[in-house]
Design a protein around this motif. Sequence first.
Motif, PDB file in Angstrom:
ATOM      1  N   LEU A   1      -4.441  13.653   1.074  1.00 42.58           N
ATOM      2  CA  LEU A   1      -4.819  12.357   1.650  1.00 42.58           C
ATOM      3  C   LEU A   1      -6.338  12.204   1.670  1.00 42.58           C
ATOM      4  O   LEU A   1      -6.880  11.155   1.327  1.00 42.58           O
ATOM      5  CB  LEU A   1      -4.292  12.235   3.074  1.00 42.58           C
TER       6      LEU A   1
ATOM      7  N   PRO B   1      -3.949  -6.743   6.899  1.00 41.91           N
ATOM      8  CA  PRO B   1      -3.635  -6.230   8.242  1.00 41.91           C
ATOM      9  C   PRO B   1      -4.837  -6.395   9.170  1.00 41.91           C
ATOM     10  O   PRO B   1      -5.969  -6.155   8.772  1.00 41.91           O
ATOM     11  CB  PRO B   1      -3.347  -4.749   7.999  1.00 41.91           C
ATOM     12  N   GLY B   2      -4.582  -6.840  10.376  1.00 45.69           N
ATOM     13  CA  GLY B   2      -5.663  -7.005  11.337  1.00 45.69           C
ATOM     14  C   GLY B   2      -6.209  -8.423  11.374  1.00 45.69           C
ATOM     15  O   GLY B   2      -6.908  -8.783  12.308  1.00 45.69           O
TER      16      GLY B   2
ATOM     17  N   ARG C   1      -5.903   1.025  15.149  1.00 48.33           N
ATOM     18  CA  ARG C   1      -5.102   2.242  14.960  1.00 48.33           C
ATOM     19  C   ARG C   1      -6.024   3.437  14.799  1.00 48.33           C
ATOM     20  O   ARG C   1      -6.872   3.451  13.920  1.00 48.33           O
ATOM     21  CB  ARG C   1      -4.189   2.099  13.754  1.00 48.33           C
TER      22      ARG C   1
ATOM     23  N   SER D   1       0.161  -5.364  12.542  1.00 52.79           N
ATOM     24  CA  SER D   1       1.225  -4.375  12.519  1.00 52.79           C
ATOM     25  C   SER D   1       0.918  -3.307  13.566  1.00 52.79           C
ATOM     26  O   SER D   1      -0.076  -2.614  13.457  1.00 52.79           O
ATOM     27  CB  SER D   1       1.269  -3.757  11.120  1.00 52.79           C
ATOM     28  N   ILE D   2       1.742  -3.199  14.610  1.00 51.19           N
ATOM     29  CA  ILE D   2       1.338  -2.341  15.724  1.00 51.19           C
ATOM     30  C   ILE D   2       2.131  -1.055  15.841  1.00 51.19           C
ATOM     31  O   ILE D   2       1.804  -0.202  16.660  1.00 51.19           O
ATOM     32  CB  ILE D   2       1.370  -3.085  17.075  1.00 51.19           C
TER      33      ILE D   2
ATOM     34  N   ARG E   1       0.864  -1.173   0.000  1.00 47.55           N
ATOM     35  CA  ARG E   1       0.000   0.000   0.000  1.00 47.55           C
ATOM     36  C   ARG E   1       0.890   1.208   0.000  1.00 47.55           C
ATOM     37  O   ARG E   1       1.956   1.211   0.604  1.00 47.55           O
ATOM     38  CB  ARG E   1      -0.845   0.027   1.270  1.00 47.55           C
TER      39      ARG E   1
ATOM     40  N   THR F   1       1.093   5.507   0.537  1.00 45.36           N
ATOM     41  CA  THR F   1       0.437   6.701   1.025  1.00 45.36           C
ATOM     42  C   THR F   1       1.185   7.880   0.428  1.00 45.36           C
ATOM     43  O   THR F   1       2.407   7.900   0.447  1.00 45.36           O
ATOM     44  CB  THR F   1       0.526   6.755   2.556  1.00 45.36           C
ATOM     45  N   GLU F   2       0.418   8.801  -0.114  1.00 45.91           N
ATOM     46  CA  GLU F   2       1.076   9.922  -0.760  1.00 45.91           C
ATOM     47  C   GLU F   2       1.156  11.108   0.182  1.00 45.91           C
ATOM     48  O   GLU F   2       0.154  11.496   0.781  1.00 45.91           O
ATOM     49  CB  GLU F   2       0.268  10.319  -1.993  1.00 45.91           C
TER      50      GLU F   2
ATOM     51  N   ASP G   1      -7.397   8.059   0.393  1.00 50.30           N
ATOM     52  CA  ASP G   1      -6.364   7.133   0.842  1.00 50.30           C
ATOM     53  C   ASP G   1      -6.985   6.063   1.753  1.00 50.30           C
ATOM     54  O   ASP G   1      -7.536   6.384   2.811  1.00 50.30           O
ATOM     55  CB  ASP G   1      -5.303   7.920   1.616  1.00 50.30           C
ATOM     56  N   PRO G   2      -6.918   4.781   1.350  1.00 50.94           N
ATOM     57  CA  PRO G   2      -7.655   3.758   2.103  1.00 50.94           C
ATOM     58  C   PRO G   2      -7.175   3.617   3.546  1.00 50.94           C
ATOM     59  O   PRO G   2      -7.993   3.429   4.453  1.00 50.94           O
ATOM     60  CB  PRO G   2      -7.402   2.467   1.313  1.00 50.94           C
ATOM     61  N   ASP G   3      -5.870   3.719   3.764  1.00 55.04           N
ATOM     62  CA  ASP G   3      -5.359   3.615   5.131  1.00 55.04           C
ATOM     63  C   ASP G   3      -5.917   4.713   6.007  1.00 55.04           C
ATOM     64  O   ASP G   3      -6.333   4.482   7.136  1.00 55.04           O
ATOM     65  CB  ASP G   3      -3.825   3.710   5.127  1.00 55.04           C
TER      66      ASP G   3
ATOM     67  N   LYS H   1      -2.605  -1.930  13.030  1.00 52.81           N
ATOM     68  CA  LYS H   1      -3.019  -1.320  11.771  1.00 52.81           C
ATOM     69  C   LYS H   1      -4.302  -1.955  11.246  1.00 52.81           C
ATOM     70  O   LYS H   1      -4.413  -3.176  11.184  1.00 52.81           O
ATOM     71  CB  LYS H   1      -1.896  -1.501  10.753  1.00 52.81           C
TER      72      LYS H   1
END
Lengths: 301, 231
Positions: B14, A188-189, B186, A194-195, A167, A169-170, B19-21, B182
Amino acid sequence: MSSGIGNWRWLVLLGILLPLSAWGDGKVLKMATTTSTENSGLLNVLLSAFYRETGIRIRVFAKGTGAALKDGMDGNVDVLFVHAKEKEEKFVSDGFGAYRLAVMHNDFVIVGPSKDPAQVKKAKDAPDALRRIAETGSFFISRGDDSGTHIKEQALWKLTGVPLSTRSTEIIKGGKKKRRLFMYPGTPGKWYISIGQGMGKTLTFAEEKQAYTLADRGTYLKYKFGRKTGLDLEVLYEGDARLFNPYGIIPVNPKTFPHVRFDLADTFAKWLVGTQGQRLIANYRIEGRTAFFPDALPHAK
Amino acid sequence: MGFLIDSFLSAVSLLWSLDPDLYLIIYVSLKVSLSSTAIASFFGIPVGFWIALHEFRAKRFLITVLNTLMALPTVVIGLWVYAFLSRKGILGMLDLLYTPTAMIIGQVILILPIVISLTHSAVGRLDHRYRKTALTLGATPLQAALVVLREARFGVMAAVIAAFGRVIAEIGISMMLGGNAKGFTRTMTTAMALEYDKGEFVLAVALGLVLLFISLSVNVFLHFLQGRSSA
């Protein structure tokens, strides 16, 4: 009782003068390092021996590797002591670091619950161990914080052949778009968690979930044998050369940042790879066990 | 200055690029914070009412305790709940630690005193003749309470908004009980702490700006609700 007031005044004076004197002698070096280095306790031994010999005091700022390198790039510190070889070399070649010296290494171990549902004990190498965890869908806790350990873990996942997702992120830096990549197996999850936290926290998280994780041996030993109720996790895989974790020392480049104390940083770096520093590293024990191996003088005793 | 502009532009990009995250982080934050605010309000508002409308011996003492609890540090609550939910704790078999549920439990404990105390003072400030009049006009106690609620709605809403603001912005409980996993636990604040640790300051500040924007949106929404109900 009048002497009581006198004592009180002296104390105030002392309180003002002590910090001033520490500031005044000018022999203070600022060092950025990683939390795992600080947590191991080795740093205390090295820094106090160095202070006794040279009178140079070192102020330590422990963070994740990413943040430590960032401190160097911003000229906030004089010297870096971290463990992410490729990033360190780039740091030097980009002109932020004066040079990098190999100091020592410790190693990573794959730890998990003693029941070992993924049969990691039978793994033939480190990638195979991770593959077994992925294939059985057993919980795996990832640091996920761009630390040296996280970088190592991602490199190992690449070798497993387990399909990885990426993934990005911009973000915008200096008016330009930049992509930050995050690579992970699975979702994830689900089983891969990932913590984004330090090594100690990751170990306790793994214990709570009875999950697997990749840990540096030093921190693991501390949590396993250094506490009243030891960590309920076992070393299930170790020994692959790809699990070695080299530490480097890098004085920040005085050409890029003229204000850094390069003279002191240089002294410290040379001392660390000299007989004295290497000997201390070789003889350091965590709960009675060797955790660090000197790299500059491998046979130091 | 360049740094702040970068952060601002990153925040906008973002949000704009979906942004999916980021949306997952916002989703988790809102889910947890709104749930804990709803639960704390459900229990806290009636209790605040009850305290305001009744006289009893330990009342002043109770209010002092509640006001003290409003200053309880999040780490203390985090540690406390952790001790219960940990595998070695009494409720260990529920396997709740490091789940959104654990975060909600901690956050409810955090804001329950805020909701109770602020509801109490909102209702206590009202002229008690409202209720007396309603009762003399033949209202049942429940109807009388609703009259009081109607009069005190701004204060009660303020209590709810304050509680929401406290949980959406807190980090101690989210980090200790949620564990910053995550895509699962999160939240905005734990993500910011992580980006700071990684040295990604631009992204950390960008997340901070998004957080402010979200809080603003929720508050505007609540304000809108308030306006409608008074019409």
